[in-house]
Design an enzyme around this catalytic site. Structure first.
Site, short mmCIF file in Angstrom:
data_model
loop_
_atom_site.label_atom_id
_atom_site.label_comp_id
_atom_site.label_asym_id
_atom_site.label_seq_id
_atom_site.Cartn_x
_atom_site.Cartn_y
_atom_site.Cartn_z
N LYS A 65 38.59 37.92 46.66
CA LYS A 65 38.18 38.69 45.44
C LYS A 65 38.55 38.29 44.47
O LYS A 65 40.06 38.31 44.15
CB LYS A 65 37.13 40.33 45.35
N GLU A 94 30.49 40.74 50.93
CA GLU A 94 30.55 41.56 50.44
C GLU A 94 28.79 41.79 50.89
O GLU A 94 28.19 42.58 49.85
CB GLU A 94 30.78 42.31 49.34
N ASN A 104 34.64 50.21 48.48
CA ASN A 104 34.56 50.29 47.24
C ASN A 104 34.73 51.71 46.76
O ASN A 104 34.15 52.06 45.90
CB ASN A 104 32.53 49.43 46.58
N HIS A 164 35.57 52.85 38.55
CA HIS A 164 35.63 51.44 37.21
C HIS A 164 34.96 51.95 36.06
O HIS A 164 35.09 51.57 35.31
CB HIS A 164 34.30 49.61 38.13
N HIS A 167 35.04 53.37 43.38
CA HIS A 167 35.61 52.31 42.85
C HIS A 167 34.69 53.04 41.16
O HIS A 167 34.64 51.88 40.69
CB HIS A 167 35.48 51.15 43.63
N GLU A 207 44.33 53.97 46.68
CA GLU A 207 43.90 52.83 47.80
C GLU A 207 44.18 52.91 49.05
O GLU A 207 43.65 52.85 50.11
CB GLU A 207 44.74 51.27 47.62
N LYS A 260 41.90 47.04 55.75
CA LYS A 260 40.80 45.31 54.78
C LYS A 260 40.89 43.70 55.73
O LYS A 260 39.82 43.52 55.91
CB LYS A 260 42.05 45.09 54.00
N ARG A 308 31.71 45.02 53.77
CA ARG A 308 32.79 45.22 53.45
C ARG A 308 32.08 45.99 51.72
O ARG A 308 33.55 46.19 51.27
CB ARG A 308 32.64 44.08 52.51
N ARG A 354 37.79 22.02 40.01
CA ARG A 354 37.08 22.37 41.46
C ARG A 354 37.69 23.07 42.93
O ARG A 354 37.31 23.13 43.47
CB ARG A 354 36.15 21.47 42.09
N HIS A 414 43.97 51.74 37.82
CA HIS A 414 42.77 51.68 38.42
C HIS A 414 42.98 52.88 39.52
O HIS A 414 42.25 53.36 39.80
CB HIS A 414 43.50 50.28 38.58
#
Length: 321
Positions: free
Chosen positions: A152, A246, A254, A261, A257, A194, A236, A250, A130, A274
């Site tokens: 993330k 997000e 993206n 993606h 992306h 990026e 960032k 935030r 956990r 990527h």
């Protein structure tokens, strides 16, 4: 904040998230200080170093030596390289290693690698017993300027990228720009997508810096690399501090992306890497924004020119449906 020359001594950037706040440390040869940094954070006992086969040959022995000298028991967990490693099967391999080594909640995971290793390690740390502490030691440009910061974590699903995961902030991000010298040229250029993204979404002065300094950046000039890593992390960190989960601002991270993606998924994660997919995505998303009246033609033109100057693709690859 506009870009300016950066001292290449240690830089410290803070991600302000209350009790989950942490520092991003940027310094050449920081790998030699990993042990003392973990000691400063009061990490104790066992450290699981998660890396891939390619990076193990470059840095694993050095990191093991430094951690052992600081009194830690080191458990290496070496995975195959590449996006196809970012699966629940790999998570199970990490879990098996932790159970076999009798890791406890006070044990620590250390992600030594690029975005795949960082995302996977952070997710493993979130779910083992956990939650156990983890530390990011990013070695690729994409990881140093983007994926290691913000919490993330996760893995891919056959139906899509990053569909399984959790928000899990690291205890610290330790960035050694010297590790970028071992990056293949294709990976270095892809990481710059990026970096360009931050100039578009948050800092026109930084975008201008990239336009004016692209040649030394491509040659891995120390001062230029220090500048782009530092400024990217600052942007960032600020955005994540404002919107950790997000829910609003935030989402600007993206940019590029949504299309990117999709292109990665269509290629089965073995075509475009990527940053290349994100580069194409940024250009076409900017062009869409132009059609919607949200930006001018000059924005699209400058963005396309910078992406092409880096040596990244701007057009869609052929896809068979």
């Amino acid at each position: 904040m506009t870009a300016s020359p950066t001292d290449i001594s240690q830089q410290t950037i803070h991600v302000e998230l209350g009790t989950r706040s942490y520092a991003i440390l940027i310094r050449r040869n920081l790998l030699e200080a990993i042990g003392e940094e973990l000691t400063r954070l009061r990490c104790t006992g066992k450290v699981g170093v998660v890396t891939d086969r390619n990076l193990a040959g470059c840095y694993l022995n050095q990191v093991k030596r430094v951690l052992k000298a600081a009194g830690y028991t080191v458990i290496p967990i070496v995975l195959p390289p590449g996006e196809r490693t970012k699966t629940l099967r790999s998570i199970a391999m990490v879990m098996d290693a932790l159970v076999e080594a009798r890791f406890e909640r006070t044990s620590t995971l250390l992600a030594l690698g690029g975005g795949v290793i960082g995302d996977l390690t952070g997710f493993a740390a979130a779910i083992y017993q956990r939650g156990i502490p983890f530390v990011q030691v990013p070695t690729s440009l994409v990881a140093q300027v983007d994926s290691s910061v913000g919490g993330k974590t996760g893995v891919d699903h056959p139906k899509g990228k990053n569909l399984i995961g959790a928000f899990n902030q690291p205890r610290v991000v330790l960035i050694d720009p010297a590790t970028l010298s071992t990056l293949p040229p294709r990976e270095w250029k892809a990481g710059l997508a990026e970096v360009i993204k931050y100039g578009v979404i948050a800092d026109e002065g930084f975008f201008e810096y990239l336009e004016q300094h692209i040649e030394p950046i491509l040659k891995l000039d120390d001062a230029s690399v220090a500048q782009i890593v530092k400024r990217s992390c600052e942007i960032k960190a600020l955005i994540v501090s404002e919107d950790e989960r997000e829910s609003d601002r935030r989402r600007i991270l993206n940019f590029g992306h949504t299309i990117g993606h999709a292109l990665e998924s269509l290629g089965g994660y073995c075509g475009l890497i990527h940053g290349e997919a994100v580069a194409i995505g940024m250009v076409h998303e900017a062009d869409l924004a132009r059609h919607l009246g949200l930006c001018g033609e000059d924005v699209v033109t400058r963005l396309r020119a910078l992406v092409e100057a880096v040596g990244l693709p701007t057009g869609f690859p052929p896809v068979a449906f």
